[in-house]
Design an enzyme around this catalytic site. Structure first.
Site, PDB file in Angstrom:
ATOM      1  CG  ASN A 210      -0.199  -0.100   2.512  1.00 22.31           C
ATOM      2  OD1 ASN A 210       0.585   0.780   2.835  1.00 22.31           O
ATOM      3  ND2 ASN A 210      -0.401  -1.186   3.251  1.00 22.31           N
ATOM      4  CE  LYS A 288       7.671 -12.519 -14.400  1.00 18.48           C
ATOM      5  NZ  LYS A 288       8.421 -11.973 -15.510  1.00 18.48           N
ATOM      6  CG  PHE A 325      -2.231   5.724  13.554  1.00 15.81           C
ATOM      7  CD1 PHE A 325      -1.400   5.441  14.618  1.00 15.81           C
ATOM      8  CD2 PHE A 325      -2.161   6.987  12.978  1.00 15.81           C
ATOM      9  CE1 PHE A 325      -0.518   6.392  15.114  1.00 15.81           C
ATOM     10  CE2 PHE A 325      -1.282   7.946  13.457  1.00 15.81           C
ATOM     11  CZ  PHE A 325      -0.460   7.654  14.527  1.00 15.81           C
ATOM     12  CE  LYS A 343      -8.015  -3.009  14.460  1.00 15.87           C
ATOM     13  NZ  LYS A 343      -6.988  -3.290  13.472  1.00 15.87           N
TER      14      LYS A 343
HETATM   15  O1  C5P Z   1      -8.356  -2.513  11.051  1.00 16.50           O
HETATM   16  P1  C5P Z   1      -7.448  -1.462  10.538  1.00 16.50           P
HETATM   17  O2  C5P Z   1      -6.382  -1.991   9.643  1.00 16.50           O
HETATM   18  O3  C5P Z   1      -8.102  -0.287   9.917  1.00 16.50           O
HETATM   19  O4  C5P Z   1      -6.777  -0.915  11.894  1.00 16.50           O
HETATM   20  C1  C5P Z   1      -5.778  -0.004  11.876  1.00 16.50           C
HETATM   21  C2  C5P Z   1      -4.919  -0.142  13.114  1.00 16.50           C
HETATM   22  O5  C5P Z   1      -4.639  -1.493  13.403  1.00 16.50           O
HETATM   23  C3  C5P Z   1      -3.594   0.477  12.913  1.00 16.50           C
HETATM   24  O6  C5P Z   1      -3.133   0.949  14.160  1.00 16.50           O
HETATM   25  C4  C5P Z   1      -2.735  -0.668  12.381  1.00 16.50           C
HETATM   26  O7  C5P Z   1      -1.368  -0.446  12.621  1.00 16.50           O
HETATM   27  C5  C5P Z   1      -3.287  -1.828  13.168  1.00 16.50           C
HETATM   28  N1  C5P Z   1      -3.252  -3.119  12.451  1.00 16.50           N
HETATM   29  C6  C5P Z   1      -2.403  -4.118  12.860  1.00 16.50           C
HETATM   30  N2  C5P Z   1      -2.430  -5.342  12.213  1.00 16.50           N
HETATM   31  C7  C5P Z   1      -3.269  -5.566  11.188  1.00 16.50           C
HETATM   32  C8  C5P Z   1      -4.131  -4.542  10.755  1.00 16.50           C
HETATM   33  C9  C5P Z   1      -4.093  -3.332  11.411  1.00 16.50           C
HETATM   34  O8  C5P Z   1      -1.624  -3.927  13.794  1.00 16.50           O
HETATM   35  N3  C5P Z   1      -3.273  -6.728  10.580  1.00 16.50           N
END
Ligand code: C5P
Length: 402
Positions: A210, A288, A325, A343
């Site tokens: 991303n 590949k 975040f 979370k």
């Molecule tokens: O669920 P989402 O990806 O939107 O949540 C964002 C938050 O969760 C961020 O703080 C990101 O660093 C954390 N995150 C994580 N592991 C993941 C997905 C998100 O630690 N697999």
């Protein structure tokens, strides 16, 4: 160690004989890693030429408030916002008086009113002028308002007098400027920060990722170190230099990131700023992938969920104070509040990535922090460095309350 690495300093040069030391000061600030922009008052220009300071700072000197050419390059409000610190050296009795009164009749005094940065003054004047009741009252008032005073030193003066009013030497001023960024709010704490994107391999040459640049996480690591913390920064692939005194661990995939975080535990505070890929290809092809005529124009990739790093660490028995975040393009606060709950976080930092000036890869950010009582606190758009310092100060305050 460069104590002012990447710090943006506006050096204001007032009209006093000590202005000759400002040239040396530009050098010392840059030696410590600072970016310096010089602003001179009319009086300052009588003592040292703008050309000298332009050559030493590597940028044109800003002089006039109402100069259309200078305003077009970097306007006064932009410069005020750009600064992490405004250091005025020398600060004359007249400049201090104008600042104490809130007068904005030239570029430098206007910047001081317009900035949200720390402002520090290095007074330099004749000893009798420094001792004068008016100057003393102004100095006191400015300190009460949060401006820092560096010096003055006592000794022999250019005019032949002996007493207080000498500007501090350049080395000393550069160290004190660096001290402005040093806080004690996280002393003794181990802070774990995740940053950047993760990269999920499809085959040996392709991957899913991303737009995260890691800038926010790296700025947070820098701010946490400055607040006295021991910092472990676990980052996906990014193109950023490691901040001083930060223990950086590079990882590629979400699973690597989780393993690295678990190995780095325990910590007192977790700030999860990484943009972790939610899904990864179920299998990573050993070779590949080739265009396969039997599948026509399409290719189906089977994806599986990645572990949630933040939720996993926030669910542990030795759970740290956990900050997540939420980068969203719609329903920002609603989604953020839901994530905070799902979370099991202490705080969540919401930012609107649909806005290109504060989204992924941008230099600036604007955030809203939501706590467990769903109380929201917002920080206006500014550089990621400043946002990081504000956020770390906010978190540190909540952490001590927790
Ligand atoms: O669920 P989402 O990806 O939107 O949540 C964002 C938050 O969760 C961020 O703080 C990101 O660093 C954390 N995150 C994580 N592991 C993941 C997905 C998100 O630690 N697999």
């Amino acid at each position: 160690m460069q104590r002012l690495y990447r710090k943006r300093i506006v050096l204001g040069v007032g009209g006093g004989i000590a202005a000759y030391k400002s040239a040396e000061l530009v050098r010392r600030l840059r030696d410590q890693g600072a970016e310096v922009r010089v602003v001179m008052t009319q009086g300052g220009r009588e003592f040292i030429t703008p050309l000298t300071l332009q050559a030493l700072s590597g940028h044109p000197v800003h002089m006039d408030l109402l100069d259309p050419a200078a305003e077009a390059a970097m306007g006064h409000i932009e410069l005020a916002k750009w600064a992490d610190l405004i250091l005025i050296a020398p600060a004359t009795a007249d400049l201090m008086a104008r600042l104490a009164q809130g007068i904005a009749n030239d570029l430098l005094t206007t910047l001081v009113l317009a900035t949200d940065a720390t402002v520090a003054l290095a007074p330099a004047m004749n000893q009798a002028m420094w001792r004068d009741a008016a100057t003393q009252a102004n100095a006191q008032l400015l300190e009460q308002r949060g401006l820092r005073l560096f010096g003055p030193a006592t000794g022999s003066q250019a005019c032949g007098d002996v007493g207080p009013g000498r500007m501090l030497e350049a080395d000393d001023l550069a160290q004190r400027a660096a001290d402005c960024f040093q806080r004690q709010s996280l002393t003794g704490k181990h802070v774990l920060i995740t940053a950047g994107p993760t990269q999920e391999n499809i085959d040996p040459v392709r991957y899913i990722t991303n737009h995260s640049s890691g800038k926010m996480g790296f700025a947070l690591a820098e701010a946490a170190v400055e607040a006295g913390a021991k910092v472990t920064l676990i980052t996906g692939p990014v193109h950023l230099p490691t901040p001083d005194r930060v223990n950086r661990i590079d990882v590629v995939s979400a699973r690597d990131m989780l393993a690295a975080c678990e190995a780095a535990m325990p910590c007192d505070l977790l700030i999860a700023s990484a943009a972790v890929a939610d899904y990864r290809p179920e299998v990573i092809a050993a070779h590949k992938l080739k265009k396969d005529p039997s599948t026509g124009d399409g290719l189906l990739l089977q994806l599986v969920r990645n572990p949630d790093i933040l939720a996993t660490l926030a669910a542990r028995e030795d759970r740290p104070f956990s900050v997540g975040f939420a980068a969203e393009t719609e329903n920002l606060l609603g989604y953020a509040a839901r994530k905070l709950k799902d979370k099991n976080l202490d705080l969540i930092v919401a930012n609107d990535v649909a806005n290109p000036t504060i989204g992924f890869n941008s230099e600036e950010n604007a955030i809203t922090i939501i706590d467990r009582d769903l109380q929201a606190s917002s920080f206006a758009q500014t550089s990621k460095g400043k946002i990081a310092r504000q956020l770390v100060a906010f978190i540190a305050e909540r952490l001590t309350r927790a």
